[in-house]
Design a protein around this motif. Sequence first.
Motif, PDB file in Angstrom:
ATOM      1  N   UNK A 169       7.672  -8.175  -7.597  1.00 28.50           N
ATOM      2  CA  UNK A 169       7.683  -6.870  -8.401  1.00 28.50           C
ATOM      3  C   UNK A 169       6.130  -6.476  -8.294  1.00 28.50           C
ATOM      4  N   UNK A 170       5.165  -7.239  -7.995  1.00 26.72           N
ATOM      5  CA  UNK A 170       3.784  -6.706  -7.892  1.00 26.72           C
ATOM      6  C   UNK A 170       3.524  -5.936  -6.593  1.00 26.72           C
ATOM      7  N   UNK A 171       4.231  -6.301  -5.515  1.00 24.72           N
ATOM      8  CA  UNK A 171       4.320  -5.644  -4.363  1.00 24.72           C
ATOM      9  C   UNK A 171       4.719  -4.208  -4.382  1.00 24.72           C
ATOM     10  N   UNK A 195      -3.143 -14.556  -3.613  1.00 22.29           N
ATOM     11  CA  UNK A 195      -3.215 -15.933  -4.075  1.00 22.29           C
ATOM     12  C   UNK A 195      -2.921 -16.128  -5.655  1.00 22.29           C
ATOM     13  N   UNK A 196      -3.609 -15.318  -6.411  1.00 25.13           N
ATOM     14  CA  UNK A 196      -3.407 -15.454  -7.744  1.00 25.13           C
ATOM     15  C   UNK A 196      -1.992 -14.902  -8.276  1.00 25.13           C
ATOM     16  N   UNK A 197      -1.575 -13.810  -7.562  1.00 25.76           N
ATOM     17  CA  UNK A 197      -0.322 -13.597  -7.868  1.00 25.76           C
ATOM     18  C   UNK A 197       0.728 -14.473  -7.500  1.00 25.76           C
ATOM     19  N   UNK A 216       0.786  -1.448   0.218  1.00 30.91           N
ATOM     20  CA  UNK A 216      -0.011   0.079  -0.065  1.00 30.91           C
ATOM     21  C   UNK A 216       0.771   1.178  -0.026  1.00 30.91           C
ATOM     22  N   UNK A 217       1.983   1.238   0.986  1.00 26.93           N
ATOM     23  CA  UNK A 217       2.620   2.528   0.759  1.00 26.93           C
ATOM     24  C   UNK A 217       3.302   2.532  -0.599  1.00 26.93           C
ATOM     25  N   UNK A 218       3.849   1.429  -1.243  1.00 19.20           N
ATOM     26  CA  UNK A 218       4.594   1.655  -2.512  1.00 19.20           C
ATOM     27  C   UNK A 218       3.775   2.341  -3.471  1.00 19.20           C
ATOM     28  N   UNK A 219       2.556   1.884  -3.558  1.00 21.20           N
ATOM     29  CA  UNK A 219       1.238   2.363  -4.289  1.00 21.20           C
ATOM     30  C   UNK A 219       1.094   3.770  -4.038  1.00 21.20           C
ATOM     31  N   UNK A 267      -0.505  -5.590  -5.363  1.00 20.18           N
ATOM     32  CA  UNK A 267      -0.799  -6.770  -4.558  1.00 20.18           C
ATOM     33  C   UNK A 267      -1.911  -6.451  -3.915  1.00 20.18           C
ATOM     34  N   UNK A 268      -2.678  -7.106  -3.381  1.00 19.52           N
ATOM     35  CA  UNK A 268      -3.648  -6.979  -2.291  1.00 19.52           C
ATOM     36  C   UNK A 268      -4.109  -8.309  -1.717  1.00 19.52           C
ATOM     37  N   UNK A 269      -4.864  -8.514  -0.508  1.00 20.01           N
ATOM     38  CA  UNK A 269      -5.157  -9.707   0.076  1.00 20.01           C
ATOM     39  C   UNK A 269      -5.921 -10.498  -1.358  1.00 20.01           C
TER      40      UNK A 269
END
Lengths: 249, 223
Positions: free
Chosen positions: B180-182, B193-195, A234-237, B187-189
């Motif tokens: 990389x997604x994070x 799982x998909x990632x 979230x912070x990165x975003x 990324x999210x909750x």
Amino acid sequence: MKLTLRVWRQKNADADGAMSTYEVDGISPDMSFLEMLDTLNEELILKGEDPVAFDHDCREGICGACSLVINGDAHGPERTTTCQLHMRSFEDGDTIDVEPWRAAAFPVVKDLVVDRSAFDRIIQAGGYITAPTGAAPEAHSTPVPKPDADFAFEHAECIGCGACVAACPNGAAMLFTSAKINHLNVLPQGAPERETRVLDMVAQMDEEGFGGCTLTGECATACPKGIPLMSITGMNKEWLRATRKAGKR
Amino acid sequence: MARTVWDSSVGKKTVMAVSGLVMLAYLVVHMLGNLKIFFGSDEFNGYAHWLRTLGEPFLHHEWALWIVRVVLVVAVVAHAVSAYQLSRRDIRARPSKYVHKRARASYATRTMRWGGIILGLFIVWHILDLTTGTVHADGFQAGHPYQNVVDTFSTWYGNVIYIVAMLALGLHVQHGFWSAAQTLGVGSRARDRALKTVANVLALVLTLGFVSVPVAVMTGVVS
């Protein structure tokens, strides 16, 4: 319970430290870890030795003062603060290693006490909202959607103890910083400083000499308040959004 | 803005994420292209020749290939330089180790730095072996990649270097794609799982796809 403790002893910030071994006896399983250290200190004082210095304050798990890396885990084997860790989590006859938080940005002051004022400077860089002081405003004057309130509260639980930094192999303060940013950035009260907050706090975090995130997840595992690893996402975003907006200006 | 990105640890991670994804996209195409070796030398060599004519007549001969090469070199350099600088920062941030040691994080996560160095060295050897032919086993023939590939994988060291590197690649991609997604904040909750599944599938498919070629040469399926 009879225990063998190996404790980090260091006279002051400039002295070299080392692990010292102590035997403690008559420990109740219902004692907290800090009460066990109090018992050790009483014995040391009676013997005329220097007691072990460690940080503590509320002893209720809400202030973030206590620290200690116990057997390699920040706050020890349970997911709570050291003050709320009880001796029943250990076996009679155990040898327990007690060390201070380790990070370049958290220099050791004495024994198990480290200087965490780097966190205060990150907060000063943007971990606040601009609001008129005085009487508390009418709660309904600024509606907050329930999911946003829940999200903010989850991150507001951070007590700033620094376990995330202690657990991180890179000595990174990403989880602490992201918890503060997410807490305020999702709320309407935090909106005016949404961009400057994330840019300034991340810059201060780098300035303090904390490491970077390699997504090992150690911080979120150690966090006594359960701040999720996704907080960093979230912070990165928010940082990317703020950087793009700053670039357009 | 470029300055802000490069000076920040979060920004440098962004550079790593984007350059990593560029290389990952290339690897998927590269792996699929490699599998043409199972359809005989004509098809494999023909595909290699087509890559040089790609984009003609708009692009000159081999221009498309050179554009890809330039993009890849930029990506590799950006990835490696940010990784080096970030690692230096990380090591400086934790100068004293804990006396009480315990294993931290997953194997893939712990081997990102060494895995990256292995992959970097592998790329150098791989280009010298099969692009320029400088260190090629016996008689490099430009324009005959099928024969060159068979030559390389007819030596024991060629197989060892390649397979070790591809295992390192699988581990690197498994942690790298999800990370990389994070870093890019996607990324999210709900998507986690998909990632993680995509990361695992990419790692597995790339490793198996690449390793299938030396295995086929060793077993005589391709000769």
